[in-house]
Design a protein around this motif. Structure first.
Motif, mmCIF file in Angstrom:
data_model
loop_
_atom_site.group_PDB
_atom_site.id
_atom_site.type_symbol
_atom_site.label_atom_id
_atom_site.label_comp_id
_atom_site.label_asym_id
_atom_site.label_seq_id
_atom_site.Cartn_x
_atom_site.Cartn_y
_atom_site.Cartn_z
ATOM 1 N N LEU A 7 -89.228 155.767 76.566
ATOM 2 C CA LEU A 7 -88.337 155.618 75.509
ATOM 3 C C LEU A 7 -88.560 154.367 74.925
ATOM 4 O O LEU A 7 -88.845 154.207 73.535
ATOM 5 C CB LEU A 7 -86.835 155.778 75.639
ATOM 6 C CG LEU A 7 -85.818 155.648 74.575
ATOM 7 C CD1 LEU A 7 -86.238 156.721 73.331
ATOM 8 C CD2 LEU A 7 -84.593 155.966 74.677
ATOM 9 N N MET A 27 -84.059 162.048 78.494
ATOM 10 C CA MET A 27 -84.291 160.756 79.112
ATOM 11 C C MET A 27 -84.216 160.579 80.579
ATOM 12 O O MET A 27 -83.791 161.652 81.160
ATOM 13 C CB MET A 27 -83.058 159.945 78.505
ATOM 14 C CG MET A 27 -82.991 159.244 77.090
ATOM 15 S SD MET A 27 -81.626 158.308 76.627
ATOM 16 C CE MET A 27 -81.281 157.223 77.889
ATOM 17 N N ASP A 34 -84.779 154.971 81.121
ATOM 18 C CA ASP A 34 -84.947 154.736 79.829
ATOM 19 C C ASP A 34 -83.665 153.901 79.184
ATOM 20 O O ASP A 34 -83.723 153.544 77.893
ATOM 21 C CB ASP A 34 -84.682 155.996 78.969
ATOM 22 C CG ASP A 34 -86.300 156.668 79.079
ATOM 23 O OD1 ASP A 34 -87.346 156.142 78.859
ATOM 24 O OD2 ASP A 34 -86.236 158.013 79.169
ATOM 25 N N VAL A 44 -81.093 158.911 69.444
ATOM 26 C CA VAL A 44 -82.147 159.451 70.339
ATOM 27 C C VAL A 44 -81.640 160.951 70.643
ATOM 28 O O VAL A 44 -80.584 161.433 70.887
ATOM 29 C CB VAL A 44 -82.203 158.925 71.769
ATOM 30 C CG1 VAL A 44 -83.342 159.416 72.523
ATOM 31 C CG2 VAL A 44 -82.275 157.167 71.476
#
Length: 184
Positions: free
Chosen positions: A33, A58, A62, A54
């Motif tokens: 990320l 993840m 991240d 976002v």
């Protein structure tokens, strides 16, 4: 005659709206990320990033992606999957004002939001109140308003650590889906 359309490309795209300091990342490899954010903002100063949104899968690693964006006031992870814990010290001493946490969060680690003096609102989409580590909200304003799913309001109001804050039902981003099935 057979219709054979070309498969669509990746609909995910990352955007940098420099005029308002907003980063939107929904095309990244889990665990990468930070690289995706750095790529999308290019040569912009990390202090120019005011909000990060976002969407995608993840990993706990991240969470480190957000540390260098010291002026970031809004973090929206409501469309994230793949993580169940907010790691220890994840947002310790940041300038966050508003945070959206995904429904998958089960635990908020030690000192995760400690000394977040500016934190005013947090929306937690988890139906069950995440367990809190030691001092998860140390020196966070008692004026923090936490928005939760309406069905979970009483659970949060009774949960240790959560009950110290104002708990209200999530009002925005509520959607309705009606499905009509055939008889039988």
């Amino acid at each position: 005659l057979c219709f054979d359309p070309t498969p669509p490309g990746n609909p995910g795209a990352n955007y940098w709206y420099s005029d308002r300091g907003e980063v939107v990342v929904d095309d990244f490899t889990p665990g990468r990320l930070e690289s995706a954010i750095n790529t999308v903002i290019g040569d912009a100063d990390p202090k120019d990033v005011a909000s990060i949104i976002v969407a995608g899968i993840m990993t706990n690693g991240d969470f480190s992606a957000f540390r260098r964006y010291t002026a970031c006031a809004l973090l929206d992870l409501s469309r994230v999957t793949g993580v169940t814990d907010v790691p220890n010290y994840a947002f310790n001493e940041t300038k966050l004002e508003t945070v959206y946490l995904p429904a998958t969060i089960e635990k908020i680690g030690n000192y995760a939001f400690s000394k977040c003096d500016n934190l005013k609102t947090m929306s937690v989409y988890a139906l069950t109140p995440p367990t809190l580590g030691n001092n998860s909200f140390y020196q966070v304003s008692k004026g923090l308003v936490v928005y939760v799913p309406a069905a979970s309001l009483q659970l949060y109001m009774a949960a240790e650590g959560w009950k110290d804050f104002t708990i209200l039902p999530i009002q925005k981003d509520i959607r309705s889906l009606t499905i009509v099935l055939p008889q039988g």
